[in-house]
Design an enzyme around this catalytic site. Structure first.
Site, short mmCIF file in Angstrom:
data_model
loop_
_atom_site.label_atom_id
_atom_site.label_comp_id
_atom_site.label_asym_id
_atom_site.label_seq_id
_atom_site.Cartn_x
_atom_site.Cartn_y
_atom_site.Cartn_z
N TYR A 102 11.74 -0.25 -4.36
CA TYR A 102 11.31 1.13 -4.52
C TYR A 102 12.41 1.96 -5.16
O TYR A 102 13.59 1.69 -4.96
CB TYR A 102 10.96 1.76 -3.17
N ASP A 127 1.41 5.52 -0.04
CA ASP A 127 0.78 6.70 0.54
C ASP A 127 0.29 7.67 -0.54
O ASP A 127 0.62 7.53 -1.72
CB ASP A 127 1.78 7.43 1.44
N ARG A 164 0.85 -1.20 0.00
CA ARG A 164 0.00 0.00 0.00
C ARG A 164 0.88 1.24 0.00
O ARG A 164 1.72 1.41 0.88
CB ARG A 164 -0.93 0.00 1.21
N ARG A 202 10.88 6.95 2.62
CA ARG A 202 10.98 8.40 2.61
C ARG A 202 11.79 8.92 3.80
O ARG A 202 12.51 9.93 3.68
CB ARG A 202 9.59 9.00 2.59
#
Length: 271
Positions: free
Chosen positions: A127, A68, A66, A220
């Site tokens: 990622y 953001d 999931r 992040r």
């Protein structure tokens, strides 16, 4: 046929179903993340509505990761069940893309073994975070890259990846799940690296990180901390110290969401 046409409520399919695996790409700009939320435009909500319109029965999505609000996806994977008489991969892909594209696009769709789960069958997620590191921003990358005008020291960025490799408690880099104070934030990072990407433009830097799983805001938070190292505000040793501290205050600021993209989800090869 559009997503805004009124659709009569349909019954769940009866009998044996086909497990479907789909690879999905999306521009997260303006979307409230992946997970469906009442009254919010999300990837899952939009995709599920389109699938139900095309398949003409309810669909329950399982997702590999999931993302953001504002985060993008290139290799997101979902799984769901479809009635065999309504499942035509080519037709399904074309119809859903006609309803959702270009912001949300199904890149691949195929049947999968009955036990396949986009979430639990995944062995790792990869990622990519993009930074434009030059004085002037790039209007063509503004939606998908963080503009950092101050020069970053690439060798220091690369060195700061070393402490991240392996299995660690990433409490310093994660937002703890609400209502789960005892949830484990131990994760195993199998790769973390920086590279310049001159083909994408001057000053474009890519950060790649692969792990068996991630916790909320982990990538992040890591990027924000590593940028401090690249700006020579921290050292590579400070990254290791932040890991050992297991305290969110020990890490840097959270990098903006729009530079992040779920690039690929890896699975064990099928026999």
């Amino acid at each position: 046929m559009t997503l805004f046409d009124e659709v009569p409520e349909r019954a769940a399919p009866i009998g044996p179903l086909v497990r479907v695996r789909a690879t999905v790409a999306y521009d997260g700009t303006g979307l409230s993340g992946f997970a469906a939320q009442p009254g919010q435009r999300t990837v899952a909500g939009t995709l599920q509505a389109a699938l139900e319109r095309v398949l003409q029965h309810p669909v329950e999505l399982t997702v590999a990761g999931r993302t953001d609000a504002g985060v993008h996806g290139w290799g997101q994977v979902v799984s769901f069940d479809a009635a065999p008489d309504r499942f035509d991969p080519a037709r399904l892909k074309a119809a859903v893309n006609g309803l959702c594209g270009p912001a949300i696009v199904v890149r691949e769709v195929a049947s999968a073994p009955p036990e396949f789960s986009a979430r639990f069958s995944a062995t790792s997620r990869l990622y990519r975070y993009t930074i434009v590191n030059r004085p002037d921003p790039d209007p063509f990358l503004a939606r998908t890259a963080w503009h950092v005008p101050t020069p970053l020291h690439l060798p220091l960025l690369e060195l700061a990846c070393d402490p991240l490799l392996g299995e660690h408690d990433f409490s310093s880099f994660c937002r703890r799940p609400k209502g789960e104070p005892g949830a484990s934030l131990v994760r195993r990072v199998v790769d973390a690296r920086w590279e310049a990407d001159p083909a994408a433009g001057p000053g474009v830097l890519r950060f790649w990180i692969e792990a068996t799983a991630f916790c909320h805001q982990m990538v992040r938070s890591i990027v924000g901390t590593l940028v401090d190292v690249g700006l020579q505000k921290r050292t590579a040793a400070d990254v290791g110290a932040a890991l050992r501290a297991r305290n969110r205050a020990a890490a840097g600021l959270v990098a903006p969401p729009h530079g992040l993209c779920l690039w690929e989800v890896r699975f064990e090869p099928e026999d």
